[in-house]
Every structure is written in structure tokens, then in C-alpha cells.
Design a protein around this motif. Structure first.
Motif, mmCIF file in Angstrom:
data_model
loop_
_atom_site.group_PDB
_atom_site.id
_atom_site.type_symbol
_atom_site.label_atom_id
_atom_site.label_comp_id
_atom_site.label_asym_id
_atom_site.label_seq_id
_atom_site.Cartn_x
_atom_site.Cartn_y
_atom_site.Cartn_z
ATOM 1 N N ILE A 182 70.191 80.287 -62.269
ATOM 2 C CA ILE A 182 69.796 80.859 -60.983
ATOM 3 C C ILE A 182 68.334 80.524 -60.717
ATOM 4 N N PHE A 183 68.068 79.981 -59.535
ATOM 5 C CA PHE A 183 66.713 79.603 -59.143
ATOM 6 C C PHE A 183 66.326 80.401 -57.900
ATOM 7 N N ARG A 184 65.224 81.116 -58.001
ATOM 8 C CA ARG A 184 64.776 81.948 -56.893
ATOM 9 C C ARG A 184 63.835 81.177 -55.981
ATOM 10 N N MET A 185 63.388 81.875 -54.955
ATOM 11 C CA MET A 185 62.617 81.254 -53.886
ATOM 12 C C MET A 185 61.350 80.576 -54.392
ATOM 13 N N ASP A 186 60.718 81.143 -55.403
ATOM 14 C CA ASP A 186 59.450 80.613 -55.879
ATOM 15 C C ASP A 186 59.604 79.676 -57.071
ATOM 16 N N GLN A 187 60.849 79.271 -57.376
ATOM 17 C CA GLN A 187 61.081 78.403 -58.527
ATOM 18 C C GLN A 187 61.461 76.997 -58.074
ATOM 19 N N GLU A 188 61.034 76.025 -58.843
ATOM 20 C CA GLU A 188 61.315 74.626 -58.520
ATOM 21 C C GLU A 188 62.733 74.255 -58.954
ATOM 22 N N ILE A 189 63.440 73.513 -58.092
ATOM 23 C CA ILE A 189 64.802 73.081 -58.394
ATOM 24 C C ILE A 189 64.733 71.840 -59.284
ATOM 25 N N PRO A 190 65.409 71.834 -60.443
ATOM 26 C CA PRO A 190 65.397 70.654 -61.320
ATOM 27 C C PRO A 190 65.965 69.424 -60.610
ATOM 28 N N ALA A 191 65.515 68.264 -61.023
ATOM 29 C CA ALA A 191 65.927 67.010 -60.388
ATOM 30 C C ALA A 191 67.437 66.808 -60.447
ATOM 31 N N GLU A 192 68.078 67.266 -61.517
ATOM 32 C CA GLU A 192 69.517 67.057 -61.667
ATOM 33 C C GLU A 192 70.338 67.831 -60.637
ATOM 34 N N PHE A 193 69.736 68.881 -60.048
ATOM 35 C CA PHE A 193 70.448 69.672 -59.048
ATOM 36 C C PHE A 193 69.892 69.480 -57.638
ATOM 37 N N ASP A 194 68.828 68.717 -57.495
ATOM 38 C CA ASP A 194 68.146 68.647 -56.209
ATOM 39 C C ASP A 194 69.019 68.038 -55.115
ATOM 40 N N THR A 195 69.794 67.011 -55.448
ATOM 41 C CA THR A 195 70.651 66.381 -54.438
ATOM 42 C C THR A 195 71.668 67.370 -53.894
ATOM 43 N N ARG A 196 72.321 68.094 -54.794
ATOM 44 C CA ARG A 196 73.308 69.073 -54.361
ATOM 45 C C ARG A 196 72.640 70.196 -53.573
ATOM 46 N N TYR A 197 71.444 70.584 -53.983
ATOM 47 C CA TYR A 197 70.687 71.616 -53.271
ATOM 48 C C TYR A 197 70.405 71.191 -51.833
ATOM 49 N N GLN A 198 69.937 69.974 -51.655
ATOM 50 C CA GLN A 198 69.618 69.487 -50.314
ATOM 51 C C GLN A 198 70.871 69.381 -49.449
ATOM 52 N N GLU A 199 71.988 68.964 -50.047
ATOM 53 C CA GLU A 199 73.238 68.862 -49.292
ATOM 54 C C GLU A 199 73.701 70.236 -48.806
ATOM 55 N N LEU A 200 73.646 71.220 -49.694
ATOM 56 C CA LEU A 200 74.059 72.567 -49.308
ATOM 57 C C LEU A 200 73.128 73.147 -48.248
ATOM 58 N N LYS A 201 71.851 72.913 -48.398
ATOM 59 C CA LYS A 201 70.885 73.428 -47.430
ATOM 60 C C LYS A 201 71.117 72.810 -46.054
ATOM 61 N N THR A 202 71.356 71.505 -46.020
ATOM 62 C CA THR A 202 71.607 70.826 -44.745
ATOM 63 C C THR A 202 72.878 71.345 -44.085
ATOM 64 N N ARG A 203 73.917 71.537 -44.885
ATOM 65 C CA ARG A 203 75.168 72.052 -44.331
ATOM 66 C C ARG A 203 74.992 73.474 -43.803
ATOM 67 N N ALA A 204 74.252 74.291 -44.543
ATOM 68 C CA ALA A 204 74.010 75.665 -44.105
ATOM 69 C C ALA A 204 73.252 75.689 -42.785
ATOM 70 N N GLU A 205 72.274 74.814 -42.629
ATOM 71 C CA GLU A 205 71.489 74.772 -41.392
ATOM 72 C C GLU A 205 72.357 74.403 -40.195
#
Length: 643
Positions: free
Chosen positions: A268-291
Motif C-alpha cells: 500500500i502506497f499513500r499520498m506522500d509515498q513514491e510509487i516504485p518503478a515496477e508499478f509506475d506504469t500500472r499506476y499511471q494507467e489506472l490514474k488516467t482511466r479514473a480521470e
């Protein structure tokens, strides 16, 4: 208050367990209840009711109802009613001998040394300054003009430390501590209730009111959230890829998208924590879809159960925020079908489930016991927040025991003959006896005793309990109406209601007003908290310590303020390193254990040290036992869920 009872029997004492004997006097007359003496009823109930409208109502309550609607408010009902039983037993002891209940606990075997360690462990749930941590969020939001985001942790921590130290000032200056606290809590209670009543009657829909009020009676029900819920600007989006479950929570604001939490499997990564590189692509995809899906006037929901998935979408009614269904897509092994009418879905079970989730904005309600029997495990809920909600729905933890202290300081029962704790600066000369005083069981005294018991029952049932329910219901109505399905985040929860009101009614000043009210709700609670621990242990040391008993009666404040100094140092350390929501959850879960243990011990004290004619009846005993079991169980569930 009198230093000595003029009618005391100077040479008569009564054995009182492991500490010095009680002296004997006559029980003062109880106040008569009438229109001219209504103020006599405004005692510990007002003080504790004012303190009770705090973190439970403004933080834990909205946090729970934002995620789960009004479904779990029955937990507050059980908590508040259970606390009435233990509160009455705490106050019964103080009426009888003028001592706080924890002093009575130290009178029982195996003796003060054992109970010192025992209650020091129970006290651990109360040394977490969550009230001021939440109040600092409100101040930070006023300063920033928006809720704290990434990079604002330093501001929140700094403000919390400053406000924490300032909260001790009212306890140091002016009169008896009790009278000062009573004034603060009375003002807070009046102002806060006026604001909440105005907002609730003018801005809250009947639908939200009904959901909250009915929630207090939905005993045993739990909410099951859909995997994905996007409700206007707020989103919880879930996807599974390569056997890893990803979830992103947040809010699309005017200037940016705030992601409050990202989950990848068990990480679990909170608002003030950096997302590891291995999860960053999936993070950006989910964020874009949510927007793309998070639109102000629309909802989107996905629920996957094995091979069957439901995807529903539609509009949000601008008046009562209800969901208006447009279409649903059902995917299964047989293919995919889209329906624009619920009645067109051939599977009746799916049709019923979807209708319930639309009506409850993404939730399905089931019975807790039935769920455990079917699945063999607890449902995936935020049990720590729910336990915290139960803990501080009324007062919570050892805070309830202070009702006996305040009844003594108010001069109720034999407390009138004992004294009170004075402030460090500016107080009149007020003394506190080292030993309590009891009364003979004469006909006159027993008549007065029954009058005092009626008095504290009115104090708890008419003032304290009613204020607790009102204080819980009104903020929850606001959260159900304006921040439904909003993600709960540590540095934002104290200002979420203000943001929701401002988003619905921009430019009307509700942002600043609601934040100021939130501050008024939380900050006096910190002042109260600054008094609770020193008061408890001051009374214990004053009576139980042979060294303290050698001090003069006017030296009690030296012990009181010495304990307060130690508490201040600990509080600063906590506020510097933990976020507000974590502080709230830790304190709440541990406080349940403190309340359960102290309630059962108080029952034992009253059934052994008090004479039979003033002991609790079987109804009261059963209520206190149920109280202890309830609070032990709710925190036990948290520990089990962590396994």
C-alpha cells in the motif's frame, strides 16, 4: 467547596479495601429538578457530551459513512448505550464516597502496585493526540485554501505541535479545572449544534436523513462495496493483472488529481509515498482511466464475482445525490450483454443485486453473522476505523471514568465534602481530601441517595446520551450527502466535509465556516484530553501513594501539572512522526480495551466495596458486562483481521 463536612463523624471510619479507611459523614441533599434549577442538571453530562462531539463525530463517523453510508451506524448505537451503563457505575462510586472510580479500583486486591501497572497499560490508548492532529488539518486547509496534498505533511505536523502546546494553557490559568472545562464545552456544544442543525435542515435531503437515522437501527448489517466505485469526482478503481490486484483511490479536483492511496497486491502506497518503478506504469494507467470516468454528474460501478461481472453507469441526481441508472453490461462465460432497464436482466439474482447497489450507491448490505458462516472469514472492511468509530462514538476508553472525577468536582453526592482540583495559576484556594467520605445508611441518607441516582440517570440519559446521538447523526448526514464514496486519507479526513459542502455550494463561505466549526469540534477535545490523563493519575497518586498522602491538601496541583508535562513531551513526539488518521486508529482501537477493562472492574468495585443497599441491581450488572464484552470484541476483530 467545604474542606470538611460539618456533619462528619470525626472518629468514625469505614473499611475500604487496600487503601486507608473512608471517613463518615452525611449525604448532602440532591438538587430538585424544576424550571428554576435546570442548570443543576448541566454537569458532567454536558462536559462529556461536549467532549464527545469530537473525533468520533467529525473524523471516524464521516470516515465510516463516506465509505459505507449509514449501514454501520448501529455500531454507534450499541457503543453509546453500553457507555451509559458503565458511566452510571463510575458515577455511582463517586456519589457514594467522593472518590473517582479508579481510586476505588486501586482499593481492590491484589493492591495498588498491581493496578498501577494494569491501568498504565490501559492508559496507552489515551496518549495519542488525535484531536489536535485533526484540528491541525482544518487550520492547514484554511491556510492553503484547499485540503492538504502531497508535500504538505510538514505544515500539518508543525501546526499540530504548536496547537498541541497551546491547548494546555486553559488548563493552567483560572479557577478550578472543572469549571473552566465546563464553560468551554458548553460554548462548543451550543455553537456546533446550531451549525449542524442549520446545515442539516437546510441543505440535507430527506434521503440522506433517512439513511442515517435508519442506520442506527440496522443491527448486525454490514456493507459490501463494489470493486470499483466512481461517484462524481471520487474514485476507487480496481483492476487485476497477472494475478496482482491493483487499486487506486482519490479525487479529481479542479487543479489536479489527488491520489490518496495506491495498492499493488499486499503493498500500500499513500499520498506522500513514491510509487516504485515496477508499478509506475500500472499506476499511471489506472490514474488516467479514473480521470476519464470521474465526471461531476455521473457514476460508474464494476463488481466482479467469479466468472460474472457487472458494469453499471448513469447520472447523479443533483438534489439528493442518488444514482439514476442508465445501463448495465453483464459479462459471463456466455458472452456480454447490455441492458438499459433493470427488468430486462434475465437473472433475477443479478437484477436484485444491481438494484440494491444502485439504491445504496455501490453497496450491498448483508448480515455479518451470515457472511462469516458463508465465507468462513471476516468481510474486507476497514475494521480499525470501525473499531475507532465504536470507541469514540460516545466518550471512549478511560475517558468515561472521568465522569466520576467530574461528579466529584461538581460537588455531587459525597463529592461535596471532598474537594476539587484547582488550576495552576489564578485559582482560589481549593483543597482535595486524600481519603473519601461515605455516609451511614440511615433513612434520610437513603432517601437522598435515591435522589442522587435519579439525578445522574437524568444527566446521562437526557443530556449525555441524547447529545451523543445528535452529535453523531448530524455530521454523518453531511458526509452521506456531500462526500459519499470519497476516499478517507490521513491528512484530509478532518476537512472532507468542508470540501464537499464547498463543492456543492461554491462561493457561499461554507468552506471557511465548516473548517472553523471542525476546528471548534476537535480542538476543545484536545483541551479535554490534556486534562484526562493528568486528572486520572493525579487522583490515583493522591489517594494511593503514601508519600503523596504526606503532602498538604493544597499541593495536589503539583502532581497534576507534573503529569501534564510528561504527557506534553510524548504528544509532541507522536505528532511529529505519525499522520492524523493513524493516530486516530491506534488510539481508538486501544481505547476499547481500556473501556472494557475499566467497566468490568468498576462493576466489581461497586459490588464489593459498596454496601448492599447501594450496589447496582441485576439489570445494571448485565448492562455493564455486555458493555465490556462489546468493546473487547470490536477491538478483537481488528487484531484478528490483521492475521
Amino acid at each position: 467547596m467545604n474542606q470538611e463536612n460539618p456533619q462528619s463523624h470525626q472518629n468514625e471510619t469505614v473499611p475500604a479495601g487496600m487503601l486507608p479507611d473512608w471517613t463518615v459523614g452525611d449525604l448532602p441533599k440532591p438538587p430538585r429538578l424544576g424550571w428554576k434549577s435546570w442548570a443543576a442538571l448541566l454537569g458532567p453530562g454536558v462536559l462529556m457530551a461536549g467532549a464527545s462531539i469530537g473525533s468520533g463525530e467529525w473524523l471516524a463517523g464521516p470516515g465510516v459513512t463516506a465509505q459505507y453510508g449509514g449501514t454501520l451506524l448501529w455500531v454507534a448505537t450499541l457503543s453509546i448505550v453500553a457507555q451509559v451503563f458503565c458511566n452510571l457505575e463510575f458515577m455511582r462510586y463517586a456519589l457514594y464516597c467522593g472518590e473517582p472510580i479508579l481510586v476505588g479500583a486501586f482499593r481492590t486486591k491484589p493492591g495498588p502496585k498491581f493496578w498501577t501497572v494494569f491501568y498504565a497499560l490501559l492508559e496507552f490508548g489515551h496518549i495519542w493526540p488525535y484531536n489536535v492532529a485533526g484540528a491541525s488539518v482544518a487550520v492547514a486547509a484554511i491556510w492553503l485554501g484547499s485540503l492538504p496534498g502531497q508535500g504538505d505533511d510538514g505544515l500539518v505536523h508543525g501546526l499540530s505541535c504548536v496547537l498541541f502546546l497551546l491547548a494546555f494553557l486553559p488548563l493552567i490559568f483560572g479557577g478550578t479545572v472543572y469549571k473552566m472545562l465546563e464553560r468551554i464545552m458548553t460554548v462548543k456544544l451550543v455553537v456546533v449544534l446550531i451549525f449542524l442543525v442549520l446545515v442539516s435542515t437546510c441543505l440535507i435531503s430527506s434521503r440522506s436523513m433517512s439513511e442515517v437515522l435508519s442506520g442506527f437501527l440496522r443491527f448486525g448489517q454490514i456493507p459490501l462495496r463494489a470493486n470499483t466505485i466512481i461517484d462524481g469526482r471520487h474514485f476507487t478503481l480496481t483492476e487485476q493483472h497477472d494475478d496482482i490486484l491493483y487499486r487506486i483511490r482519490g479525487t479529481v479536483e479542479e487543479t489536479e488529481t489527488v491520489v490518496t492511496e495506491f495498492t499493488a497486491g499486499n503493498q500500500i502506497f499513500r499520498m506522500d509515498q513514491e510509487i516504485p518503478a515496477e508499478f509506475d506504469t500500472r499506476y499511471q494507467e489506472l490514474k488516467t482511466r479514473a480521470e476519464k470516468l470521474a465526471l461531476a454528474d455521473r457514476f460508474y460501478m464494476e463488481q466482479i464475482d467469479g466468472p460474472i461481472s457487472l458494469t453499471a453507469e448513469g447520472t447523479i441526481d443533483p438534489q439528493d445525490k442518488s444514482w439514476q441508472f442508465e445501463q448495465v453490461t453483464v459479462r459471463s462465460e456466455d458472452g456480454s450483454n447490455t441492458y438499459r432497464q433493470l427488468a430486462d436482466i434475465p437473472n433475477q439474482a443479478l437484477q436484485k443485486e444491481l438494484q440494491e447497489r444502485i439504491e445504496n450507491q455501490g453497496l450491498r448490505r448483508v448480515q455479518l453473522i451470515g457472511y462469516i458462516q458463508e465465507h468462513g472469514k471476516l468481510p474486507d472492511l476497514d475494521w480499525a476505523l470501525i473499531a475507532t468509530f465504536a470507541s469514540i462514538a460516545g466518550a471512549g476508553g478511560l475517558t468515561n471514568a472521568l465522569l466520576s472525577n467530574y461528579a466529584r468536582d461538581k460537588g455531587w453526592g459525597m463529592g461535596r465534602n471532598v474537594g476539587a482540583i484547582a488550576s495552576a495559576v489564578g485559582s482560589t484556594t481549593i483543597t482535595l481530601s486524600h481519603v473519601g467520605q461515605t455516609f451511614r445508611s440511615s433513612q434520610e441518607n437513603m432517601s437522598r441517595w435515591r435522589g442522587w441516582m435519579r439525578h445522574i440517570i437524568r444527566d446521562q440519559a437526557v443530556v449525555w446520551m441524547v447529545c451523543c446521538f445528535i452529535g453523531m447523526a448530524l455530521p454523518c448526514m453531511i458526509s452521506v450527502e456531500f462526500i459519499r464514496n470519497a476516499p478517507v486519507s490521513g491528512n484530509r479526513v478532518a476537512g472532507m466535509s468542508a470540501e464537499g459542502l464547498e463543492n456543492s455550494y461554491p462561493g457561499n463561505g461554507l468552506w471557511i465556516i465548516t473548517l472553523l466549526v471542525g476546528f471548534l469540534i476537535l480542538y476543545p477535545g484536545q483541551i479535554m484530553s490534556g486534562d484526562t490523563i493528568p486528572r486520572r493519575w493525579c487522583d490515583i497518586i493522591w489517594t494511593a501513594s503514601s508519600r503523596a498522602r504526606q503532602l498538604g491538601k493544597d499541593k495536589v496541583k503539583q502532581i497534576y501539572y507534573g503529569i501534564m508535562t510528561v504527557m506534553a513531551v510524548w504528544g509532541l513526539l507522536v505528532l511529529m512522526f505519525l499522520d492524523p488518521l493513524d493516530i486516530l486508529k491506534i488510539g481508538g482501537v486501544l481505547a476499547n480495551i481500556g473501556l472494557g477493562g475499566s467497566a468490568l472492574h468498576a462493576l466489581y468495585v461497586n459490588c464489593t466495596l459498596l454496601p448492599p443497599e447501594v450496589r447496582p441491581n441485576w439489570f445494571m450488572r448485565l448492562g455493564v458486562v455486555c458493555c465490556g464484552l462489546f468493546f473487547f470484541t470490536i477491538s478483537g476483530i481488528v487484531f484478528v483481521s490483521l492475521l
